[in-house]
Structure formats: C-alpha cells, structure tokens
Scaffold this motif. Sequence first.
Motif, PDB file in Angstrom:
ATOM      1  N   VAL A  61       0.754  -1.322   0.387  1.00 21.33           N
ATOM      2  CA  VAL A  61      -0.024  -0.286  -0.289  1.00 21.33           C
ATOM      3  C   VAL A  61       0.865   1.213   0.544  1.00 21.33           C
ATOM      4  O   VAL A  61       0.688   2.081  -0.685  1.00 21.33           O
ATOM      5  CB  VAL A  61      -0.634   0.013   1.093  1.00 21.33           C
ATOM      6  CG1 VAL A  61      -1.445   1.669   0.835  1.00 21.33           C
ATOM      7  CG2 VAL A  61      -1.587  -1.413   0.945  1.00 21.33           C
ATOM      8  N   VAL A  62       2.175   1.214   1.534  1.00 22.10           N
ATOM      9  CA  VAL A  62       2.561   2.258   1.386  1.00 22.10           C
ATOM     10  C   VAL A  62       3.867   2.464   0.129  1.00 22.10           C
ATOM     11  O   VAL A  62       3.502   3.215  -0.394  1.00 22.10           O
ATOM     12  CB  VAL A  62       3.645   1.892   2.246  1.00 22.10           C
ATOM     13  CG1 VAL A  62       5.013   3.822   2.505  1.00 22.10           C
ATOM     14  CG2 VAL A  62       2.388   2.329   3.326  1.00 22.10           C
ATOM     15  N   LEU A  63       3.869   1.203  -0.550  1.00 20.03           N
ATOM     16  CA  LEU A  63       4.693   1.340  -2.314  1.00 20.03           C
ATOM     17  C   LEU A  63       4.166   2.004  -3.029  1.00 20.03           C
ATOM     18  O   LEU A  63       4.835   2.056  -4.174  1.00 20.03           O
ATOM     19  CB  LEU A  63       5.508   0.214  -2.144  1.00 20.03           C
ATOM     20  CG  LEU A  63       6.511  -0.215  -1.454  1.00 20.03           C
ATOM     21  CD1 LEU A  63       7.050  -1.482  -1.117  1.00 20.03           C
ATOM     22  CD2 LEU A  63       7.659   0.833  -1.182  1.00 20.03           C
ATOM     23  N   THR A  64       3.408   1.898  -3.107  1.00 21.96           N
ATOM     24  CA  THR A  64       1.909   1.694  -4.406  1.00 21.96           C
ATOM     25  C   THR A  64       2.224   3.155  -4.279  1.00 21.96           C
ATOM     26  O   THR A  64       2.240   4.609  -5.221  1.00 21.96           O
ATOM     27  CB  THR A  64       0.443   1.660  -4.635  1.00 21.96           C
ATOM     28  OG1 THR A  64       0.220  -0.088  -4.225  1.00 21.96           O
ATOM     29  CG2 THR A  64      -0.156   2.092  -5.695  1.00 21.96           C
ATOM     30  N   ILE A  65       2.065   4.218  -2.912  1.00 23.37           N
ATOM     31  CA  ILE A  65       1.742   5.709  -3.818  1.00 23.37           C
ATOM     32  C   ILE A  65       3.103   5.924  -3.242  1.00 23.37           C
ATOM     33  O   ILE A  65       3.445   7.036  -4.646  1.00 23.37           O
ATOM     34  CB  ILE A  65       1.301   5.968  -1.702  1.00 23.37           C
ATOM     35  CG1 ILE A  65       0.341   5.483  -1.667  1.00 23.37           C
ATOM     36  CG2 ILE A  65       1.637   7.398  -1.847  1.00 23.37           C
ATOM     37  CD1 ILE A  65      -0.417   5.541  -0.133  1.00 23.37           C
ATOM     38  N   THR A  66       3.937   5.616  -3.303  1.00 22.81           N
ATOM     39  CA  THR A  66       5.496   6.008  -3.485  1.00 22.81           C
ATOM     40  C   THR A  66       6.076   5.785  -4.291  1.00 22.81           C
ATOM     41  O   THR A  66       6.998   6.393  -5.131  1.00 22.81           O
ATOM     42  CB  THR A  66       6.674   5.597  -2.353  1.00 22.81           C
ATOM     43  OG1 THR A  66       7.232   4.134  -2.051  1.00 22.81           O
ATOM     44  CG2 THR A  66       6.629   5.980  -0.726  1.00 22.81           C
ATOM     45  N   GLY A  67       6.095   4.721  -5.207  1.00 25.66           N
ATOM     46  CA  GLY A  67       6.265   4.439  -6.680  1.00 25.66           C
ATOM     47  C   GLY A  67       5.797   5.215  -7.903  1.00 25.66           C
ATOM     48  O   GLY A  67       5.862   5.364  -8.336  1.00 25.66           O
ATOM     49  N   THR A  68       4.000   5.798  -7.089  1.00 27.80           N
ATOM     50  CA  THR A  68       3.437   6.639  -8.313  1.00 27.80           C
ATOM     51  C   THR A  68       4.132   7.519  -7.938  1.00 27.80           C
ATOM     52  O   THR A  68       4.550   8.421  -9.548  1.00 27.80           O
ATOM     53  CB  THR A  68       1.595   6.567  -7.833  1.00 27.80           C
ATOM     54  OG1 THR A  68       1.514   5.512  -7.722  1.00 27.80           O
ATOM     55  CG2 THR A  68       1.439   7.519  -8.671  1.00 27.80           C
ATOM     56  N   VAL A  69       4.418   8.371  -6.516  1.00 25.07           N
ATOM     57  CA  VAL A  69       5.332   9.434  -7.453  1.00 25.07           C
ATOM     58  C   VAL A  69       6.494   9.939  -7.953  1.00 25.07           C
ATOM     59  O   VAL A  69       6.732  10.196  -8.285  1.00 25.07           O
ATOM     60  CB  VAL A  69       5.034  10.043  -5.540  1.00 25.07           C
ATOM     61  CG1 VAL A  69       5.451  11.113  -4.774  1.00 25.07           C
ATOM     62  CG2 VAL A  69       3.694  10.387  -5.157  1.00 25.07           C
ATOM     63  N   SER A  70       7.397   8.836  -6.951  1.00 26.34           N
ATOM     64  CA  SER A  70       8.583   8.681  -7.590  1.00 26.34           C
ATOM     65  C   SER A  70       8.433   8.259  -9.302  1.00 26.34           C
ATOM     66  O   SER A  70       9.638   9.226  -9.823  1.00 26.34           O
ATOM     67  CB  SER A  70       9.566   8.147  -6.691  1.00 26.34           C
ATOM     68  OG  SER A  70       8.766   6.622  -7.243  1.00 26.34           O
ATOM     69  N   GLY A  71       8.083   7.497  -9.519  1.00 28.46           N
ATOM     70  CA  GLY A  71       7.183   7.135 -11.141  1.00 28.46           C
ATOM     71  C   GLY A  71       7.013   8.689 -11.680  1.00 28.46           C
ATOM     72  O   GLY A  71       8.096   9.024 -12.638  1.00 28.46           O
ATOM     73  N   MET A  72       6.323   9.534 -11.355  1.00 27.07           N
ATOM     74  CA  MET A  72       6.151  10.696 -11.880  1.00 27.07           C
ATOM     75  C   MET A  72       7.585  11.895 -12.035  1.00 27.07           C
ATOM     76  O   MET A  72       7.370  12.499 -13.290  1.00 27.07           O
ATOM     77  CB  MET A  72       4.598  11.614 -11.355  1.00 27.07           C
ATOM     78  CG  MET A  72       3.492  10.922 -11.342  1.00 27.07           C
ATOM     79  SD  MET A  72       2.343  11.456  -9.548  1.00 27.07           S
ATOM     80  CE  MET A  72       2.393  13.313  -9.961  1.00 27.07           C
ATOM     81  N   LEU A  73       8.311  11.896 -11.030  1.00 24.82           N
ATOM     82  CA  LEU A  73       8.694  12.760 -10.823  1.00 24.82           C
ATOM     83  C   LEU A  73       9.949  12.345 -11.637  1.00 24.82           C
ATOM     84  O   LEU A  73      10.359  12.623 -12.908  1.00 24.82           O
ATOM     85  CB  LEU A  73       9.884  12.818  -9.502  1.00 24.82           C
ATOM     86  CG  LEU A  73       8.913  13.644  -8.338  1.00 24.82           C
ATOM     87  CD1 LEU A  73       9.843  13.632  -7.295  1.00 24.82           C
ATOM     88  CD2 LEU A  73       8.816  14.890  -8.927  1.00 24.82           C
ATOM     89  N   ILE A  74      10.448  11.327 -11.669  1.00 23.01           N
ATOM     90  CA  ILE A  74      11.317  10.678 -13.334  1.00 23.01           C
ATOM     91  C   ILE A  74      10.945  10.139 -14.218  1.00 23.01           C
ATOM     92  O   ILE A  74      11.398  10.849 -15.483  1.00 23.01           O
ATOM     93  CB  ILE A  74      11.583   8.426 -12.722  1.00 23.01           C
ATOM     94  CG1 ILE A  74      11.500   8.175 -11.703  1.00 23.01           C
ATOM     95  CG2 ILE A  74      12.552   7.994 -13.210  1.00 23.01           C
ATOM     96  CD1 ILE A  74      13.431   8.975 -10.751  1.00 23.01           C
TER      97      ILE A  74
END
Lengths: 166, 133
Positions: A138-151
């Motif tokens: 759950v937590v990793l879905t959020i961080t994955g989405t945010v960092s994916g956007m920045l990357i």
Amino acid sequence: MSKKTKNVAFIGVCTALALVLSYIEAILPPLFAAVPGIKMGLPNIIIMFLLYRRGPAAAIAVSLIRMLLVSLLFGNMMALMYSLAGAMLSLIVMIILRRLNFLSTVGVSVAGGVSHNIGQILTAMLLLETAELGYYLVVLTITGTVSGMLIGLCGAALIKHIPNKI
Amino acid sequence: MKEKENTVKRYVRNDILLILCLVLIAAIGLFYLYVLRDHGDTVRVTVDGKEYGNYSLSQDITEDIYTGKDGEYHNRLVIKDGTAFMESANCPDGICVEHSRVFRDGESIVCLPHRVVITVVTSGDSNTPDVVI
C-alpha cells in the motif's frame, strides 16, 4: 568512429551516469521516515531515456550492468535479488506499455515504478514465505506513483532536450 | 500539428487516469490498514517463514533473536508501552531498526537480510469464530 564503437561508448557513459545516480541516492537522507528503505530510483531517469532513445535492449543492458556493479561496490548480494526481480518486472511492463503507445513517458514511468515495487515485494514474499508483506504494498504504491511521476518528468526532459545525434 | 496536439492530450488524459486509479487503490488500502484495523495484542516473530515465537504486546520485554547458521545474525526486539520495535540489529542495511513502532493488527517490520519478520496479530484470530456483539 564506427557505429559500433560509438554505441559501446554511449552505453558505457550511460552506465556510469546511472551508477553515479545510485550513489547520490544512497547518500541522500531517507525520503519517508515511517517506512525506511524507500528510494526514488534516480538511475531510472537514465533507463527511461535509453528505453525511448535506444530501445529495450539498451535499457535492459544498462539496468543489469548497473545493478551488478552496485551490488559489487556496496556489497549486498541479498539486495541484488530483490532489485533484479523489481527491475525486470518494471522493464517488461514499461516495454509493453511503450509499445501499446497510449501513455506518455510519465505514465509509463509511473507504471514502471509501481511494478518495480510489486516485483520486489513478491520476491520477498516468496523468499520469506510470509504473506504479511502485503502491508508494504500500500505504502509502496503511493511512493512508486510519486517517484514514477518525478522520474518520468525528468526522463521526458532528457528525451526532449538531448540532441538526437548523440 | 492539430493531430499531434490531440495525441498529446490523449496521452496526458491516460496518464492522469492511471495515476488516479493507483491513488484510489492506495487510498482504499490505507483506509483499510489505518482506520478499520484495530490494535493487535500479540507480536509474532517468524524466521525464514518458520514461527520463532509469540510475545504479548501488553508486557514490556526485550528479546534477542539470534539467527543464521551459528547465530551470527542478531535482532533485538523490544516491546514497550504496547508497541513493538527493533531496537538494534547487525544487518547491513539497518532498515528494520529505522522502522517506526508497530501496534496495529497486521503491521510488520521486516529484516530482509536476516529473513526475520515481526508481525502484530490478534491472538486466535484465525482459529476462533468472530465474537458476535
């Protein structure tokens, strides 16, 4: 300079860049205090750039070489297994999505970031034989989405501004 | 030119849809984990998938977990004030030590290098029927 030599040099430079980004990421303070160990995935900026400019083979090559070098340099063979699983899953997802051609670099990168985390958690679940790790997803879905956007945004900028001749 | 603009718009729309879907999934997950879940009462420790021990959350203890071939891997689990955390460990990354305290049912701290998992559970939640209030 022959085309082949140029290609080898180019892949080498990209690997070096990805390696430096891994190091910068390692010395940066942790992003998210409650669940430690979460990283932005800065080297993926280079992987995104390569995927769009040079195709899947170059992206896979640099990704693999970088992970091998990181685990040799910073000495953590255990971590290599998790990064390999995550990176392979995310590369496969990104290659397919790029082919399907309905998302921009940002969308592809978000899908890549989230699938990277899913790959790692699934490997850990298999290795540790515990289902409880799902909590991290759950937590990793959020961080994955945010960092994916920045990357994805960084990758898009590179793809746009680095001249095609290189 | 017009066609190119439309493609870009379509891309952006799909991107936003994808991101919204992921955020929605995560929001449901977070709601489930942090709002619906109650405090657990027991800490279960597993090593390599096998059960190592159960400790009550209501009793303050310090438990040294030695794993590995000759017990060279060490994790110190501390239960204090109804929360559990890893006080120290000799694993290379130290991620388990930095992890915040856990007390909700289902929360866990994982030490990947030592294959140690501590999970908060509610005792007997799998083999006794739900209590009807």
